[in-house]
Design a protein around this motif. Structure first.
Motif: not given
Ligand code: NAP
Length: 466
Positions: A167-169, A171, A210, A214, A216, A331, A333, A373, A379-380
């Motif tokens: 979801n950060v990506a 955003d 992926r 897959q 997120k 983005a 994580g 966190w 997560t979540g």
């Molecule tokens: P995330 O949901 O864990 O997503 C991280 C993404 O990065 C995944 O697609 C992951 O792919 C990829 N990734 C990780 N390592 C990589 C690498 N070395 N090379 C390429 N891709 C890689 O993390 P996030 O987007 O930072 O979000 C963090 C939390 O905040 C989540 O729970 C999210 O739902 C929440 N959030 C929610 C909102 C909203 O509700 N609007 C907004 C922002 C954030 P793989 O799956 O293959 O590992």
């Protein structure tokens, strides 16, 4: 109001919650609602002079509905048993965890996961490449979004690559694809609004290593990308076809199935192009291997094509593709960071705990707890913090008797001032809110965030002591 100290019944239990984001505020709320302790006092500390953590400095400005959650958090912080104390750093240069434990019967750390993961590939530190967190901090007016973070010159890029499918990506891809007029009604800082208005970014490529099944991101956020007024979202049907789950999504869990259905809709050939000025392409099965340099800054990203390995992962195919880009946002994580004086597990980026009780050498440390966190990893959604906080508070309240026997020193706010700190109390935060409303009025906008430490502290403290 949650600003005054020393009111009401004598304090039997004095608790510090470190961090005023959702996990900290839900912890404070659980403490006052779950506890029958008379004279309970909860101080919610934050290193920033402003409360609400990632709701203020992470939720995108155009997500007004999620941002309005601040109203709920505000109600909690205005409870008379709760005091907000901003501009109080815990750790080196501020109050150490050890000292905090002498000022409070118990301390709950809700400090989140403030670092970002790195890719570990060549070119990652080229000008024009930065973490999505830095970009988010910049458009969210975080006062630390300074010289080493996102540079507005990078918006001279014509093409941007966003790495990740969470979801950060979504955003950051959306903010890059929106026109400034869409962001003007939000509280985005004025300098960022001007820079986004002048942005030359016309292509955004959001790239996942992926497959679609897959990814997120959540479906609501994905759908929003497909309805941006000034950007055409698209996906390659051939890349969807690489994911076996996409040909028949009926057996997928519903959240994943909905994502796949949205993407299949975007891939159909009969969608009429709308002739808008920006494109936003979602790409799958591409693993970043190098960020390429051109003229001293980012010039593109080299990816290896991947293929499903049949077990939810991917394998490299030995074939490569380069996407031209002058801006790269990773983005991939967040990551928890160690707090000096607290145990930390570098493998998970969390503090070791048992049901929220901090473990030192495997044994619960009296008076120390974690939630959010830093307890369970990044997560979540925001609401996930509620049950997490409740579990920690249940543990803490089970320990009440032992905790109340711990000797504590005098008034914490006085002790903080004696150490040279200048805590911002609730009325100081209300002064910041007033100053932001005033700034917005002077610019013909709604409230506009103040983006620098001086501006925030002048508004909050002026010449008075908190
Ligand atoms: P995330 O949901 O864990 O997503 C991280 C993404 O990065 C995944 O697609 C992951 O792919 C990829 N990734 C990780 N390592 C990589 C690498 N070395 N090379 C390429 N891709 C890689 O993390 P996030 O987007 O930072 O979000 C963090 C939390 O905040 C989540 O729970 C999210 O739902 C929440 N959030 C929610 C909102 C909203 O509700 N609007 C907004 C922002 C954030 P793989 O799956 O293959 O590992």
């Amino acid at each position: 109001m949650g600003s005054s100290c020393g009111k009401g019944a004598p304090f039997v239990l004095r608790i510090a919650v470190v961090g005023s984001g959702p996990s900290g505020v839900y912890t404070a709320q659980s403490l006052v609602t779950q506890s029958a302790v008379p004279g309970l006092r909860v101080d919610v500390l934050d290193r920033l002079p402003c409360p609400y953590g990632l709701v203020r400095y992470g939720v995108a400005p155009d997500h007004e509905k999620i941002k309005s959650l601040q109203n709920n958090l505000r109600t909690v912080l205005e409870d008379e048993r709760i005091n907000f104390l901003g501009h109080v750093e815990i750790g080196p240069g501020g109050v150490s965890p050890e000292r905090l434990l002498r000022l409070y019967h118990a301390v709950v750390y809700c400090v989140g996961a403030s670092a970002d993961r790195r890719l570990g590939i060549p070119g990652e530190d080229l000008p024009g490449s930065c973490s999505a967190t830095d970009f988010v901090s910049w458009y969210s007016a975080h006062p630390d979004a300074g010289a080493n973070g996102f540079s507005l010159e990078w918006l001279t890029a014509r093409s941007a690559v966003v790495i990740g499918a969470g979801n950060v990506a979504v955003d950051v891809a959306r903010i890059l694809s929106r026109g400034a007029d869409e962001l003007r009604p939000t509280d985005v800082p004025h300098a960022a609004l001007g820079a986004l208005a002048a942005s030359r970014v016309r292509e955004v490529h959001m790239v996942a290593r992926r497959g679609p099944s897959q990814a997120k991101f959540t479906t609501k956020e994905l759908r929003e990308l497909g309805s941006l007024p000034g950007a055409e979202a698209g996906v390659d049907a051939a890349e969807l076809a690489l994911d076996p789950a996409c040909s028949d999504p009926s057996a997928l869990p519903s959240a994943v199935r909905r994502n796949v259905e949205v993407l299949r809709g975007w891939a159909t050939a009969d969608r009429e192009p709308r002739g808008v000025e920006r494109t936003l392409r979602l790409r799958f099965f591409l693993r970043p291997v190098e960020i390429l340099e051109r003229d001293g800054r980012v010039g593109g990203v080299r990816f290896e094509h991947t293929a499903p390995d049949g077990a939810g992962g991917v394998r490299g195919t030995g074939t490569y593709e380069e996407i031209e880009a002058q801006l790269v946002l990773r983005a991939v994580g967040y990551l928890g960071v160690p707090l000096a004086g607290l145990p930390f597990d570098p493998a998970t980026g969390t503090v070791p705990h048992a049901a929220g009780r901090v473990l030192r050498d495997g044994v619960p440390s009296p008076g120390e707890y974690v939630a959010g966190w830093i307890k369970r990893g990044p997560t979540g959604v925001i609401g996930t913090n509620r049950p997490c906080a409740k579990e920690t508070v249940t543990s803490l309240l089970e320990d009440t008797e032992a905790l109340s026997r711990r000797p504590v020193e005098g008034e914490p706010v006085d002790a903080m001032r004696e150490s040279g700190l200048r805590p911002v109390q609730w009325r100081g935060w209300l002064d910041i809110e007033r100053a932001e409303a005033e700034l917005g009025r002077s610019l013909g906008r709604g409230p506009v965030k103040i983006a620098d430490w001086d501006g925030l502290l002048t508004a909050a403290l002026g010449t008075r002591e908190g």
